[in-house]
Design a protein around this motif. Structure first.
Motif, PDB file in Angstrom:
ATOM      1  N   LYS A   1     -24.003  -9.736  15.038  1.00 48.44           N
ATOM      2  CA  LYS A   1     -24.061  -9.591  15.676  1.00 48.44           C
ATOM      3  C   LYS A   1     -22.670  -8.900  16.009  1.00 48.44           C
ATOM      4  CE  LYS A   1     -24.764 -13.677  18.045  1.00 48.44           C
ATOM      5  NZ  LYS A   1     -24.476 -15.035  19.002  1.00 48.44           N
ATOM      6  N   ALA A   2     -22.924  -7.705  17.209  1.00 51.79           N
ATOM      7  CA  ALA A   2     -22.244  -5.871  16.679  1.00 51.79           C
ATOM      8  C   ALA A   2     -20.950  -6.745  17.651  1.00 51.79           C
ATOM      9  CB  ALA A   2     -22.512  -5.309  17.462  1.00 51.79           C
ATOM     10  N   ALA A   3     -20.270  -7.994  18.289  1.00 57.29           N
ATOM     11  CA  ALA A   3     -19.129  -7.928  19.046  1.00 57.29           C
ATOM     12  C   ALA A   3     -18.479  -9.050  17.666  1.00 57.29           C
ATOM     13  CB  ALA A   3     -19.982  -9.430  20.055  1.00 57.29           C
ATOM     14  N   TYR A   4     -19.077  -9.436  16.189  1.00 59.17           N
ATOM     15  CA  TYR A   4     -18.084  -9.662  15.393  1.00 59.17           C
ATOM     16  C   TYR A   4     -17.800  -8.956  14.895  1.00 59.17           C
ATOM     17  CZ  TYR A   4     -19.264 -14.501  17.388  1.00 59.17           C
ATOM     18  OH  TYR A   4     -19.314 -15.240  18.227  1.00 59.17           O
ATOM     19  N   PHE A   5     -17.648  -7.509  14.734  1.00 56.88           N
ATOM     20  CA  PHE A   5     -17.820  -6.911  13.843  1.00 56.88           C
ATOM     21  C   PHE A   5     -15.872  -6.123  12.977  1.00 56.88           C
ATOM     22  CE2 PHE A   5     -16.265  -2.319  12.929  1.00 56.88           C
ATOM     23  CZ  PHE A   5     -16.888  -2.025  12.036  1.00 56.88           C
ATOM     24  N   LYS A   6     -14.871  -6.135  14.209  1.00 57.14           N
ATOM     25  CA  LYS A   6     -13.971  -6.315  13.907  1.00 57.14           C
ATOM     26  C   LYS A   6     -13.861  -7.474  13.029  1.00 57.14           C
ATOM     27  CE  LYS A   6      -9.023  -5.797  14.994  1.00 57.14           C
ATOM     28  NZ  LYS A   6      -7.747  -5.619  16.539  1.00 57.14           N
ATOM     29  N   THR A   7     -14.235  -8.547  13.002  1.00 56.99           N
ATOM     30  CA  THR A   7     -13.513 -10.015  12.510  1.00 56.99           C
ATOM     31  C   THR A   7     -14.442  -9.988  10.808  1.00 56.99           C
ATOM     32  OG1 THR A   7     -13.313 -11.190  14.941  1.00 56.99           O
ATOM     33  CG2 THR A   7     -14.173 -12.654  12.178  1.00 56.99           C
ATOM     34  N   TRP A   8     -15.701  -8.949  10.799  1.00 55.89           N
ATOM     35  CA  TRP A   8     -16.568  -9.070   9.984  1.00 55.89           C
ATOM     36  C   TRP A   8     -15.502  -8.021   9.050  1.00 55.89           C
ATOM     37  CZ3 TRP A   8     -19.210  -4.547   8.221  1.00 55.89           C
ATOM     38  CH2 TRP A   8     -19.963  -4.309   7.836  1.00 55.89           C
ATOM     39  N   LEU A   9     -15.329  -6.758   9.418  1.00 59.57           N
ATOM     40  CA  LEU A   9     -14.285  -5.488   8.668  1.00 59.57           C
ATOM     41  C   LEU A   9     -13.006  -6.541   8.322  1.00 59.57           C
ATOM     42  CD1 LEU A   9     -14.421  -2.565   7.999  1.00 59.57           C
ATOM     43  CD2 LEU A   9     -13.434  -2.995  10.427  1.00 59.57           C
ATOM     44  N   ILE A  10     -12.709  -6.863   8.980  1.00 61.14           N
ATOM     45  CA  ILE A  10     -11.114  -7.267   8.498  1.00 61.14           C
ATOM     46  C   ILE A  10     -11.521  -8.856   7.173  1.00 61.14           C
ATOM     47  CG2 ILE A  10      -9.124  -8.977   8.991  1.00 61.14           C
ATOM     48  CD1 ILE A  10      -8.914  -6.296  10.142  1.00 61.14           C
ATOM     49  N   ARG A  11     -12.449  -9.108   7.239  1.00 64.42           N
ATOM     50  CA  ARG A  11     -12.504 -10.321   6.722  1.00 64.42           C
ATOM     51  C   ARG A  11     -12.922  -9.978   4.792  1.00 64.42           C
ATOM     52  NH1 ARG A  11     -15.241 -15.726   6.516  1.00 64.42           N
ATOM     53  NH2 ARG A  11     -15.953 -16.755   3.801  1.00 64.42           N
TER      54      ARG A  11
END
Length: 169
Positions: A62-72
């Protein structure tokens, strides 16, 4: 706007991906400095994170979770580099490298973080510095949400005591 950019980047639009990396550079740097004080180590994990993100952006659900995905991805790269260095360097060398022990000197937030136990520093950076919820942090670093909450509570108590004893200058 940001979600559209992420969706374009997911279709391997390089320009959109570059814009996203520019947008999230500062939050990524803050987290990386939560792990390392050495600028070269920070640059290494940043570079590896950008590469990993670009290679695997199609895996993002989901595009909305990009920042969380990137930080992980960044946290995983930081942990990997830290563990690799720990295996390579002797204990004496680790003390000289000052991993987890110092931050950019001109930042009061980072100076306060240096007073915390190393395991709590990243949690504080994500919670107070980046505004993630305890649930999001627990998912990012693979620990129970209750553990995140207790580390935040324990860290606040440690900081309060140390600041009152004027250990922070």
């Amino acid at each position: 706007m940001m979600e559209k950019l992420v969706k374009r980047a997911m279709k391997k639009d390089a320009e959109s991906f570059i814009r996203l990396m520019e947008e999230y550079k500062q939050p990524m740097l803050k987290v990386a400095y939560g792990f390392f004080s050495d600028e070269q180590d920070v640059a290494d994990v940043m570079q590896q994170t950008v590469l990993n993100a670009y290679e695997h952006i199609g895996d993002l659900k989901k595009a909305a979770y990009f920042k969380t995905w990137l930080i992980r991805i960044l946290i995983n790269n930081c942990n990997q580099l830290y563990n690799n260095r720990k295996r390579i360097l002797s204990t004496a060398d680790m003390a000289e490298e000052k991993y987890y022990d110092s931050y950019p000197e001109d930042n009061a937030f980072f100076s306060l973080l240096s007073l915390l136990h190393k395991d709590d520093r990243v949690i504080f950076e994500l919670y107070y510095g980046e505004g993630y919820t305890t649930r999001e942090i627990s998912e990012m670093i693979d620990i129970k949400e209750s553990t995140v909450r207790s580390r935040i509570h324990r860290g606040k108590e440690q900081l309060r005591e140390k600041v009152q004893r004027e250990e922070w200058a």
